[in-house]
Design a protein around this motif. Sequence first.
Motif, PDB file in Angstrom:
ATOM      1  N   TYR A  50       0.806  -1.215   0.000  1.00 43.35           N
ATOM      2  CA  TYR A  50       0.000   0.000   0.000  1.00 43.35           C
ATOM      3  C   TYR A  50       0.845   1.272   0.000  1.00 43.35           C
ATOM      4  CZ  TYR A  50      -3.593  -3.417   0.860  1.00 43.35           C
ATOM      5  OH  TYR A  50      -4.425  -4.505   0.732  1.00 43.35           O
ATOM      6  N   ASP A  51       2.018   1.190  -0.657  1.00 45.43           N
ATOM      7  CA  ASP A  51       2.889   2.360  -0.769  1.00 45.43           C
ATOM      8  C   ASP A  51       2.174   3.556  -1.391  1.00 45.43           C
ATOM      9  OD1 ASP A  51       4.939   1.028   0.359  1.00 45.43           O
ATOM     10  OD2 ASP A  51       6.189   0.913  -1.426  1.00 45.43           O
ATOM     11  N   LYS A  52       1.357   3.287  -2.407  1.00 44.02           N
ATOM     12  CA  LYS A  52       0.696   4.386  -3.123  1.00 44.02           C
ATOM     13  C   LYS A  52      -0.180   5.194  -2.165  1.00 44.02           C
ATOM     14  CE  LYS A  52      -2.095   5.431  -7.220  1.00 44.02           C
ATOM     15  NZ  LYS A  52      -3.115   6.257  -6.551  1.00 44.02           N
ATOM     16  N   GLU A  53      -0.995   4.498  -1.392  1.00 44.24           N
ATOM     17  CA  GLU A  53      -1.884   5.194  -0.458  1.00 44.24           C
ATOM     18  C   GLU A  53      -1.103   5.864   0.671  1.00 44.24           C
ATOM     19  OE1 GLU A  53      -4.275   1.856  -2.315  1.00 44.24           O
ATOM     20  OE2 GLU A  53      -2.243   2.129  -1.539  1.00 44.24           O
ATOM     21  N   LEU A  54      -0.092   5.166   1.187  1.00 43.15           N
ATOM     22  CA  LEU A  54       0.615   5.650   2.367  1.00 43.15           C
ATOM     23  C   LEU A  54       1.640   6.727   2.060  1.00 43.15           C
ATOM     24  CD1 LEU A  54       1.128   2.171   4.016  1.00 43.15           C
ATOM     25  CD2 LEU A  54      -0.242   4.021   4.976  1.00 43.15           C
ATOM     26  N   LEU A  55       2.219   6.687   0.858  1.00 42.01           N
ATOM     27  CA  LEU A  55       3.285   7.634   0.533  1.00 42.01           C
ATOM     28  C   LEU A  55       2.949   8.502  -0.671  1.00 42.01           C
ATOM     29  CD1 LEU A  55       6.544   5.552   1.065  1.00 42.01           C
ATOM     30  CD2 LEU A  55       5.702   7.428   2.456  1.00 42.01           C
ATOM     31  N   ALA A  56       2.888   7.891  -1.855  1.00 41.55           N
ATOM     32  CA  ALA A  56       2.814   8.668  -3.100  1.00 41.55           C
ATOM     33  C   ALA A  56       1.613   9.605  -3.141  1.00 41.55           C
ATOM     34  CB  ALA A  56       2.801   7.718  -4.299  1.00 41.55           C
ATOM     35  N   ASP A  57       0.428   9.090  -2.842  1.00 41.19           N
ATOM     36  CA  ASP A  57      -0.774   9.930  -2.902  1.00 41.19           C
ATOM     37  C   ASP A  57      -0.706  11.068  -1.898  1.00 41.19           C
ATOM     38  OD1 ASP A  57      -1.706   8.243  -4.847  1.00 41.19           O
ATOM     39  OD2 ASP A  57      -3.223   7.262  -3.600  1.00 41.19           O
ATOM     40  N   ARG A  58      -0.210  10.771  -0.708  1.00 35.98           N
ATOM     41  CA  ARG A  58      -0.112  11.815   0.323  1.00 35.98           C
ATOM     42  C   ARG A  58       0.933  12.856  -0.058  1.00 35.98           C
ATOM     43  NH1 ARG A  58       1.380   8.974   5.449  1.00 35.98           N
ATOM     44  NH2 ARG A  58       0.632  10.781   6.602  1.00 35.98           N
ATOM     45  N   ASN A  59       2.062  12.412  -0.601  1.00 37.27           N
ATOM     46  CA  ASN A  59       3.088  13.360  -1.046  1.00 37.27           C
ATOM     47  C   ASN A  59       2.536  14.316  -2.086  1.00 37.27           C
ATOM     48  OD1 ASN A  59       4.942  12.144   0.627  1.00 37.27           O
ATOM     49  ND2 ASN A  59       5.967  10.988  -0.979  1.00 37.27           N
ATOM     50  N   GLN A  60       1.794  13.772  -3.053  1.00 40.58           N
ATOM     51  CA  GLN A  60       1.210  14.622  -4.097  1.00 40.58           C
ATOM     52  C   GLN A  60       0.271  15.653  -3.497  1.00 40.58           C
ATOM     53  OE1 GLN A  60       1.674  14.970  -7.275  1.00 40.58           O
ATOM     54  NE2 GLN A  60       2.894  13.185  -7.878  1.00 40.58           N
ATOM     55  N   ALA A  61      -0.524  15.233  -2.530  1.00 36.87           N
ATOM     56  CA  ALA A  61      -1.461  16.163  -1.891  1.00 36.87           C
ATOM     57  C   ALA A  61      -0.729  17.225  -1.085  1.00 36.87           C
ATOM     58  CB  ALA A  61      -2.429  15.389  -0.987  1.00 36.87           C
ATOM     59  N   TRP A  62       0.412  16.861  -0.501  1.00 43.97           N
ATOM     60  CA  TRP A  62       1.148  17.781   0.362  1.00 43.97           C
ATOM     61  C   TRP A  62       1.871  18.875  -0.413  1.00 43.97           C
ATOM     62  CZ3 TRP A  62       4.039  13.881   4.078  1.00 43.97           C
ATOM     63  CH2 TRP A  62       3.088  13.284   4.930  1.00 43.97           C
ATOM     64  N   ILE A  63       2.318  18.585  -1.633  1.00 44.10           N
ATOM     65  CA  ILE A  63       3.153  19.543  -2.369  1.00 44.10           C
ATOM     66  C   ILE A  63       2.454  20.885  -2.533  1.00 44.10           C
ATOM     67  CG2 ILE A  63       4.151  20.065  -4.631  1.00 44.10           C
ATOM     68  CD1 ILE A  63       5.916  18.325  -2.931  1.00 44.10           C
ATOM     69  N   GLY A  64       1.216  20.873  -2.939  1.00 43.58           N
ATOM     70  CA  GLY A  64       0.487  22.130  -3.099  1.00 43.58           C
ATOM     71  C   GLY A  64       0.321  22.862  -1.785  1.00 43.58           C
ATOM     72  N   ARG A  65       0.094  22.128  -0.720  1.00 43.58           N
ATOM     73  CA  ARG A  65      -0.073  22.736   0.601  1.00 43.58           C
ATOM     74  C   ARG A  65       1.253  23.310   1.104  1.00 43.58           C
ATOM     75  NH1 ARG A  65      -3.980  17.897   3.112  1.00 43.58           N
ATOM     76  NH2 ARG A  65      -5.426  17.911   1.343  1.00 43.58           N
ATOM     77  N   MET A  66       2.353  22.610   0.801  1.00 41.99           N
ATOM     78  CA  MET A  66       3.671  23.135   1.165  1.00 41.99           C
ATOM     79  C   MET A  66       3.943  24.433   0.429  1.00 41.99           C
ATOM     80  SD  MET A  66       5.862  19.555   1.214  1.00 41.99           S
ATOM     81  CE  MET A  66       7.420  20.296   1.751  1.00 41.99           C
ATOM     82  N   ALA A  67       3.626  24.445  -0.862  1.00 36.14           N
ATOM     83  CA  ALA A  67       3.870  25.634  -1.675  1.00 36.14           C
ATOM     84  C   ALA A  67       3.106  26.838  -1.140  1.00 36.14           C
ATOM     85  CB  ALA A  67       3.479  25.362  -3.137  1.00 36.14           C
ATOM     86  N   GLU A  68       1.859  26.626  -0.775  1.00 36.45           N
ATOM     87  CA  GLU A  68       1.052  27.729  -0.246  1.00 36.45           C
ATOM     88  C   GLU A  68       1.612  28.238   1.069  1.00 36.45           C
ATOM     89  OE1 GLU A  68      -1.524  29.396  -1.662  1.00 36.45           O
ATOM     90  OE2 GLU A  68      -0.922  28.224  -3.412  1.00 36.45           O
ATOM     91  N   GLY A  69       2.033  27.320   1.923  1.00 32.20           N
ATOM     92  CA  GLY A  69       2.576  27.729   3.218  1.00 32.20           C
ATOM     93  C   GLY A  69       3.874  28.498   3.088  1.00 32.20           C
ATOM     94  N   MET A  70       4.749  28.060   2.170  1.00 31.45           N
ATOM     95  CA  MET A  70       6.061  28.704   2.010  1.00 31.45           C
ATOM     96  C   MET A  70       5.949  30.100   1.415  1.00 31.45           C
ATOM     97  SD  MET A  70       8.649  25.628   0.837  1.00 31.45           S
ATOM     98  CE  MET A  70       7.683  25.104  -0.593  1.00 31.45           C
ATOM     99  N   LYS A  71       4.868  30.351   0.670  1.00 35.97           N
ATOM    100  CA  LYS A  71       4.668  31.688   0.112  1.00 35.97           C
ATOM    101  C   LYS A  71       4.443  32.723   1.212  1.00 35.97           C
ATOM    102  CE  LYS A  71       2.425  30.301  -4.240  1.00 35.97           C
ATOM    103  NZ  LYS A  71       1.118  30.296  -4.961  1.00 35.97           N
ATOM    104  N   VAL A  72       3.852  32.267   2.288  1.00 38.96           N
ATOM    105  CA  VAL A  72       3.440  33.169   3.366  1.00 38.96           C
ATOM    106  C   VAL A  72       4.477  33.251   4.472  1.00 38.96           C
ATOM    107  CG1 VAL A  72       1.649  33.640   5.072  1.00 38.96           C
ATOM    108  CG2 VAL A  72       1.037  32.635   2.859  1.00 38.96           C
ATOM    109  N   LYS A  73       5.037  32.088   4.861  1.00 38.09           N
ATOM    110  CA  LYS A  73       5.973  32.060   5.987  1.00 38.09           C
ATOM    111  C   LYS A  73       7.121  31.108   5.697  1.00 38.09           C
ATOM    112  CE  LYS A  73       2.577  32.947   9.684  1.00 38.09           C
ATOM    113  NZ  LYS A  73       2.008  32.412  10.943  1.00 38.09           N
TER     114      LYS A  73
END
Length: 289
Positions: free
Chosen positions: A233-256
């Motif tokens: 279940y690597d896809k569910e546990l890692l890959a899918d979550r990583n993909q979801a996190w990238i956009g959230r990381m980008a938004e956070g880094m723009k601000v702080k």
Amino acid sequence: MMDTRKFAVLILSLCALLAQAQVPKDKTLLWSISGQGLPQTSYLFGTMHLVCENDFELDQSVQDKLRQSQQLVLEVDMDDPEMASKMMQAMFMKDGSTLQDLMAPATYQHLEGYFKDSLGYDLALFQNTLPFLLLGPMFNGLLDCEPKSFENELMTIAMEQKLEVVGLESIEEQMAVLGKIPYAKQAEMVTALVANLPKAKEEFRSLVATYQTQDIDRLYRLSENSEFDMQTYDKELLADRNQAWIGRMAEGMKVKSSFFAVGAAHLGGEEGLISLLRDAGYEVLPVFK
């Protein structure tokens, strides 16, 4: 009653135990993130969620970079006052299954005896919970110590610095990841660990020792060769979550300026956070001691 923050760390650790990933060859767990018009540098740090106190070391460079940041970003917001109630709502099997339904009688009796005699828990307390949550009480036995959490130590520093603490995903999202794995498969993995506890302890000690060297390539190879079937279940546990996190990381880094602290398994490979950030145009560089 289990401490909410400790229970959250246990959930993080379950995802880490069940995840495998190819990792970069650089012998460091700390990375800087810049470029793409970011106003200031952010950092990415790979944790091992729980280790024995004797094995715990938080490098001064990691502490310094956190103090230079404006917010601490964990996998989940462990500072959320509603975390306990959210976890309670998400920790149960959805179809009315019980642990006894998922196991042969002899297997259930063996597990029941292990929990009572070795852990001091009544297995009946976990009848309706996701089977993977049984691994939580097992961590003390797996480590043969009272575990210490990197996340809790990072939060202590963040609070001293009056930094905001946020999460990359909600506890509901994280629990839903575990819920995607069939309950019978979860039960099978748990009972396999109990049946082979000496081997599981040996593997975990090897992972901890390798983590301490910051040789994340060797850490990956040790995980890849695990004798326990947890890669499905690597896809569910890692890959899918990583993909979801990238956009959230980008938004956070723009601000702080952000200090991201996530399980080390999320860092490497073509679908890991380092590669995904680089693909998005960021400069991601190793930070050595």
